[in-house]
Design a protein around this motif. Sequence first.
Motif, PDB file in Angstrom:
ATOM      1  N   ARG A 167       9.918 -14.528 -52.496  1.00  0.00           N
ATOM      2  CA  ARG A 167       9.832 -13.996 -54.045  1.00  0.00           C
ATOM      3  C   ARG A 167      10.774 -12.937 -54.117  1.00  0.00           C
ATOM      4  N   GLU A 168      11.492 -12.126 -53.289  1.00  0.00           N
ATOM      5  CA  GLU A 168      12.630 -11.209 -53.689  1.00  0.00           C
ATOM      6  C   GLU A 168      13.869 -12.038 -54.169  1.00  0.00           C
ATOM      7  N   VAL A 169      14.204 -13.434 -53.502  1.00  0.00           N
ATOM      8  CA  VAL A 169      15.304 -13.773 -54.006  1.00  0.00           C
ATOM      9  C   VAL A 169      15.164 -14.428 -55.585  1.00  0.00           C
ATOM     10  N   ARG A 170      13.801 -14.995 -55.425  1.00  0.00           N
ATOM     11  CA  ARG A 170      13.631 -15.569 -56.954  1.00  0.00           C
ATOM     12  C   ARG A 170      13.640 -14.553 -58.044  1.00  0.00           C
ATOM     13  N   ALA A 171      13.239 -13.435 -57.788  1.00  0.00           N
ATOM     14  CA  ALA A 171      13.275 -12.243 -58.604  1.00  0.00           C
ATOM     15  C   ALA A 171      14.552 -11.863 -59.100  1.00  0.00           C
ATOM     16  N   VAL A 172      15.424 -11.966 -58.120  1.00  0.00           N
ATOM     17  CA  VAL A 172      16.960 -11.418 -58.341  1.00  0.00           C
ATOM     18  C   VAL A 172      17.521 -12.713 -59.341  1.00  0.00           C
ATOM     19  N   PHE A 173      17.300 -13.766 -58.939  1.00  0.00           N
ATOM     20  CA  PHE A 173      17.839 -14.989 -59.672  1.00  0.00           C
ATOM     21  C   PHE A 173      17.333 -15.038 -61.116  1.00  0.00           C
ATOM     22  N   ARG A 175      16.190 -12.337 -62.802  1.00  0.00           N
ATOM     23  CA  ARG A 175      16.939 -10.896 -63.325  1.00  0.00           C
ATOM     24  C   ARG A 175      18.189 -11.218 -63.888  1.00  0.00           C
ATOM     25  N   MET A 176      18.807 -11.996 -62.990  1.00  0.00           N
ATOM     26  CA  MET A 176      20.418 -11.984 -63.094  1.00  0.00           C
ATOM     27  C   MET A 176      20.799 -13.271 -64.053  1.00  0.00           C
ATOM     28  N   ASP A 177      19.619 -13.921 -64.474  1.00  0.00           N
ATOM     29  CA  ASP A 177      19.797 -15.423 -65.225  1.00  0.00           C
ATOM     30  C   ASP A 177      20.903 -16.237 -64.295  1.00  0.00           C
TER      31      ASP A 177
END
Length: 303
Positions: A167-173, A175-177
């Motif tokens: 979930r941490e990786v998905r959130a970064v992707f 947020r950064m589009d």
Amino acid sequence: MPDPIAPTAAAPTSPRLRDLDPVAWAASCRRWGPTAPWLHEEVGRRMASRLDIVKTRPARILDWWAARGGSHELLRRHAPTARLQAVETPAVLHRRAQSTAWWQRWWARRDAVLADDAVPPRSAQLLWANMMLHWAADPVEVMQRWHEALDIDGFVMFSCFGPDTLREVRAVFQRMDWGPAGVDFIDMHDLGDMLVHVGFADPVMDMETLTLTWDDGQRMLAELRSLGRNLHPQRFAGLRTPRWRERWLSELPRSHDGRWSLTFEIVYGHAFKPAPSVKMAPQARVSLDDMRAMVRRSRPAGR
């Protein structure tokens, strides 16, 4: 405690076909190493602790996608006299055939390797599938093969990633589009519905959350690559740069001691294959094998 899924005849609530790039999937298979990832082996050990619920010692066990599951020794200790057979996808078998050492390891144990589209029906009493279902483009079709492969009263046990994984990786992707970070994993309740839909009975689903930490970003990336690749059709099409990789690592949250921390949701499921039932109708067709199974189950004990 795990919650049993109430039996229902309804179709699965989640889509049958998942959005998974077959070309990327084939490329990912070619990069698989000769041994199972450490996380797969750890999940296999945790799943093996549940084998005590299988009261009857199986005469034949099918280890579905065995090379990635890393569970051969666990299953052998559980049922030392059982015939243990590895099952792989045809694509993996074709690749593994080039590795003599891999084949020699299996033949040394006198265990044949089967393609998952050529498993004889009703040929096993236990089907084991450790950490593979999340890569199936059509989970229902895979479960149908499991159902066909098992004998009456046979048992299936499996594990896979759940939707909260990374979930941490998905959130970064997000947020950064940067596009999708990977394919979506299926909720355990939907998996339970799929089991019932293909004919399994009394499925029990539960999950646990594992948190892994690293103090070295490159080692973390290497371990993530060993677990799989981004197979989403809408993923970024080109190659990323080292500068982008460093930016990605800097955007991932860290703990107070500077370590990267990632979440993995592990879903466990088990169910058994009941004797076939015949719906009341003016006319009904029942195979001879199904009729024999129903007669055996209807006989009083000791007769």
